[in-house]
Write a protein that holds these residues in place. Sequence first.
Motif, PDB file in Angstrom:
ATOM      1  N   UNK A 388       0.840  -1.193   0.000  1.00 34.69           N
ATOM      2  CA  UNK A 388       0.000   0.000   0.000  1.00 34.69           C
ATOM      3  C   UNK A 388       0.877   1.244   0.000  1.00 34.69           C
ATOM      4  N   UNK A 389       0.435   2.274  -0.735  1.00 29.78           N
ATOM      5  CA  UNK A 389       1.171   3.541  -0.737  1.00 29.78           C
ATOM      6  C   UNK A 389       1.009   4.217   0.625  1.00 29.78           C
ATOM      7  N   UNK A 390       2.072   4.850   1.112  1.00 28.01           N
ATOM      8  CA  UNK A 390       2.035   5.532   2.410  1.00 28.01           C
ATOM      9  C   UNK A 390       1.504   6.948   2.209  1.00 28.01           C
ATOM     10  N   UNK A 391       0.364   7.236   2.797  1.00 28.31           N
ATOM     11  CA  UNK A 391      -0.263   8.551   2.679  1.00 28.31           C
ATOM     12  C   UNK A 391       0.265   9.496   3.767  1.00 28.31           C
ATOM     13  N   UNK A 392       0.232  10.789   3.465  1.00 28.69           N
ATOM     14  CA  UNK A 392       0.633  11.811   4.447  1.00 28.69           C
ATOM     15  C   UNK A 392      -0.385  12.941   4.428  1.00 28.69           C
ATOM     16  N   UNK A 393      -0.533  13.608   5.557  1.00 30.72           N
ATOM     17  CA  UNK A 393      -1.370  14.808   5.603  1.00 30.72           C
ATOM     18  C   UNK A 393      -0.450  16.019   5.598  1.00 30.72           C
ATOM     19  N   UNK A 394      -0.509  16.813   4.519  1.00 24.61           N
ATOM     20  CA  UNK A 394       0.340  17.995   4.362  1.00 24.61           C
ATOM     21  C   UNK A 394      -0.566  19.219   4.243  1.00 24.61           C
ATOM     22  N   UNK A 395      -0.391  20.181   5.143  1.00 26.83           N
ATOM     23  CA  UNK A 395      -1.227  21.402   5.163  1.00 26.83           C
ATOM     24  C   UNK A 395      -2.712  21.065   5.206  1.00 26.83           C
ATOM     25  N   UNK A 396      -3.057  20.040   5.981  1.00 30.42           N
ATOM     26  CA  UNK A 396      -4.461  19.667   6.146  1.00 30.42           C
ATOM     27  C   UNK A 396      -5.048  18.876   5.003  1.00 30.42           C
ATOM     28  N   UNK A 397      -4.234  18.535   3.971  1.00 25.32           N
ATOM     29  CA  UNK A 397      -4.737  17.774   2.814  1.00 25.32           C
ATOM     30  C   UNK A 397      -4.107  16.385   2.802  1.00 25.32           C
ATOM     31  N   UNK A 398      -4.918  15.391   2.436  1.00 25.71           N
ATOM     32  CA  UNK A 398      -4.406  14.035   2.303  1.00 25.71           C
ATOM     33  C   UNK A 398      -3.578  13.954   1.027  1.00 25.71           C
ATOM     34  N   UNK A 399      -2.308  13.561   1.150  1.00 29.28           N
ATOM     35  CA  UNK A 399      -1.405  13.507  -0.008  1.00 29.28           C
ATOM     36  C   UNK A 399      -0.859  12.094  -0.183  1.00 29.28           C
ATOM     37  N   UNK A 400      -0.507  11.778  -1.422  1.00 28.28           N
ATOM     38  CA  UNK A 400       0.025  10.453  -1.733  1.00 28.28           C
ATOM     39  C   UNK A 400       1.297  10.595  -2.580  1.00 28.28           C
ATOM     40  N   UNK A 401       2.180   9.567  -2.567  1.00 29.90           N
ATOM     41  CA  UNK A 401       3.410   9.642  -3.370  1.00 29.90           C
ATOM     42  C   UNK A 401       3.101   9.541  -4.860  1.00 29.90           C
ATOM     43  N   UNK A 402       3.776  10.384  -5.628  1.00 27.72           N
ATOM     44  CA  UNK A 402       3.609  10.395  -7.087  1.00 27.72           C
ATOM     45  C   UNK A 402       4.963  10.063  -7.725  1.00 27.72           C
ATOM     46  N   UNK A 403       4.937   9.203  -8.739  1.00 24.67           N
ATOM     47  CA  UNK A 403       6.169   8.755  -9.400  1.00 24.67           C
ATOM     48  C   UNK A 403       6.265   9.332 -10.801  1.00 24.67           C
ATOM     49  N   UNK A 404       7.511   9.455 -11.266  1.00 23.00           N
ATOM     50  CA  UNK A 404       7.747   9.757 -12.688  1.00 23.00           C
ATOM     51  C   UNK A 404       7.947   8.410 -13.377  1.00 23.00           C
ATOM     52  N   UNK A 405       7.084   8.103 -14.335  1.00 24.54           N
ATOM     53  CA  UNK A 405       7.141   6.831 -15.063  1.00 24.54           C
ATOM     54  C   UNK A 405       7.598   7.102 -16.492  1.00 24.54           C
ATOM     55  N   UNK A 406       8.630   6.381 -16.921  1.00 23.59           N
ATOM     56  CA  UNK A 406       9.114   6.534 -18.287  1.00 23.59           C
ATOM     57  C   UNK A 406       9.003   5.187 -18.995  1.00 23.59           C
ATOM     58  N   UNK A 407       8.274   5.155 -20.096  1.00 26.76           N
ATOM     59  CA  UNK A 407       8.131   3.900 -20.848  1.00 26.76           C
ATOM     60  C   UNK A 407       8.679   4.082 -22.256  1.00 26.76           C
ATOM     61  N   UNK A 408       9.295   3.017 -22.759  1.00 25.00           N
ATOM     62  CA  UNK A 408       9.759   2.979 -24.154  1.00 25.00           C
ATOM     63  C   UNK A 408       9.085   1.798 -24.816  1.00 25.00           C
ATOM     64  N   UNK A 469      10.587   3.791 -13.292  1.00 27.92           N
ATOM     65  CA  UNK A 469       9.880   4.823 -12.535  1.00 27.92           C
ATOM     66  C   UNK A 469      10.708   5.227 -11.329  1.00 27.92           C
ATOM     67  N   UNK A 470      10.423   6.409 -10.831  1.00 28.56           N
ATOM     68  CA  UNK A 470      11.137   6.924  -9.669  1.00 28.56           C
ATOM     69  C   UNK A 470      10.244   7.894  -8.903  1.00 28.56           C
ATOM     70  N   UNK A 471      10.348   7.871  -7.588  1.00 24.93           N
ATOM     71  CA  UNK A 471       9.531   8.751  -6.745  1.00 24.93           C
ATOM     72  C   UNK A 471       9.857  10.211  -7.029  1.00 24.93           C
ATOM     73  N   UNK A 472       8.812  11.033  -7.149  1.00 25.33           N
ATOM     74  CA  UNK A 472       9.003  12.465  -7.400  1.00 25.33           C
ATOM     75  C   UNK A 472       8.688  13.275  -6.142  1.00 25.33           C
ATOM     76  N   UNK A 473       7.420  13.289  -5.746  1.00 21.05           N
ATOM     77  CA  UNK A 473       7.041  14.050  -4.544  1.00 21.05           C
ATOM     78  C   UNK A 473       5.629  13.650  -4.122  1.00 21.05           C
TER      79      UNK A 473
END
Length: 605
Positions: A388-408, A469-473
């Motif tokens: 499961x993705x680890x969620x965080x609360x940032x500035x009162x908003x529920x946030x989730x990790x976003x990845x940069x995905x590169x496909x060829x 893919x790699x974690x962005x923010x």
Amino acid sequence: MGQRKNLRNIAIIAHVDHGKTTLVDQMLKQSGIFRSNENVAERVMDSNDLERERGITILSKNTSVMYKNTKINIVDTPGHADFGGEVERILMMVDGVLLLIDAFEGCMPQTRFVLKKALKLKKTPVVVLNKIDRPGVRPNEVVNEVYDLFIELGADESQIEFPVLYASGRHGYASLDLNAEAKDLTPLFETIINEVPPPCGDIDGPLQILFSNIDYDEYVGRIGIGRVERGNVTIGQTVTLCSSGGQTKNVKITKLYQFEGLKRVESESASLGDIICVAGISGLNIGETACDPQLVEPLPFVKIDEPTVSMMFMVNNSPFAGKEGKFITSRNIRDRLFKEVETNVAMKVEETDSADTFKVSGRGELHLSILIETMRRQGYEFQVSRPKAIMKTIDGKLCEPVEILMVEVPDSYVGAVIEKLGPRKAEMVNMIAKSTGVTQIEFRIPSRGLMGYRSEFLTDTNGNGIMNYIFDKYEPFKGEIVQRQQGSIVAHESGPATGYGLFAAQDRGRLFIDPGVLVYEGMIVGVSPKYDDIVVNVCKKKHITNMRASGSDEALKLTPPSILSLEQSIEFITDDELVEVTPKSIRLRKIILSKDQRMKKQSKK
């Protein structure tokens, strides 16, 4: 302030499969580390069984070569984003980085990640375009991509004036001129000596050693690997160890080693800039500093990025529990997990309300699956839940990790890939059509959206696609993502699976087991094309009579089963399913084994 002019410390960083370990092989061979008649394995730095099987580097490792009376300490780092924690801390030991880039593929996501860390720590970069002998290379375009990447990542003027070498790690040559004929790696060694700064600091000052890695030896126990940041160290010296929590204790250095080629060689002393191994310090952890007792000054350690994915590890409670594993109790599993955290700093282990369940967090599914595979080979038996993705609360908003995905992918499969990624909340950022009939597409996608996608991607592209893919923010929650659309085929009773039972079940979907495999009620034996689960009796035997009929007693034709690997099993399961992991087997099961109890729970919902 002084300099060690006869010493250089470098890390080799690159995207996965761009040829780091192969280049290190050639550097070792051409520096005379091996005897002329010595039989040397390929990718000699990948010493771990899992690394050899998968063809990837998992753990950072140290080696050294001598070139013209100058010692070059080399750190080979992992190329996969899930093992980024290994790269981040290892950069603390070096003064420069060899950024290796495939002359055909160009800059990939992991290249961006490791380079960003290196530039932030003010390391001197040397760019090597590897596989220059590969067909279809585009060196000039790739060099321009690298310049763009350096500018994008905020490199300063000294860093952006990097030297570029054109090399073939497999054939062991490098050149500063693309059109010049190259014979060996001499230009690479010369560039390292000329461009990478020697270690600087107070050679005669009070001792400081920063430990960035931990190893273990059966004879001498725990070994701390670090760099002498100031002063000199000798065997028998008493030092003050400063932990990350602020505690200090006096310890004695009983053994001291330095790297010579692939060996750890005992040494009487070490000086500023040396990468050393220290034995005899119990309880030593990564990020701690050993100081002169007269001047206790702990050094700051690099901040390791937080984990983004978590799984539950729990004691195996299936009907087959304890039959195949050596270590099966919660105490065994707890001790092993907490031992892992001591060296794997990007991983996190938490105890839960249940004494039999532990929450393990890591950088990605591969990061966690390597731990699972290592544990099962060591004799552990346990169960794991869906990641499961680890969620965080940032500035009162529920946030989730976003990845940069590169496909060829080949041009003909682009539509299928985009169509599948849409419902997974992927957002296309860039698309480049290459002259080779391949399209490179960059997406931003929640970590949740990537779970279970790799097998679909390989199916949709007939195995011709490449995805990284790699974690962005962290970003605000993107909304619900539809999970697996197919149901499971679940065994109805316990016993050995029969050919007759499997023949009757194979029309209901794709099976995962062969005849003769022992199953239990609630074990998943296949996947159904329908959304709901199907319960089947794969242990059913044919009713025997004295009557015979033409055609009905012919051999049953069974479709070969799809045997899932550990990663495929973890990707496949849903929230109400588990993967049972033992040294001999990987089984899929429902959390609630009884069909009646599952139906009662479903009706309550």
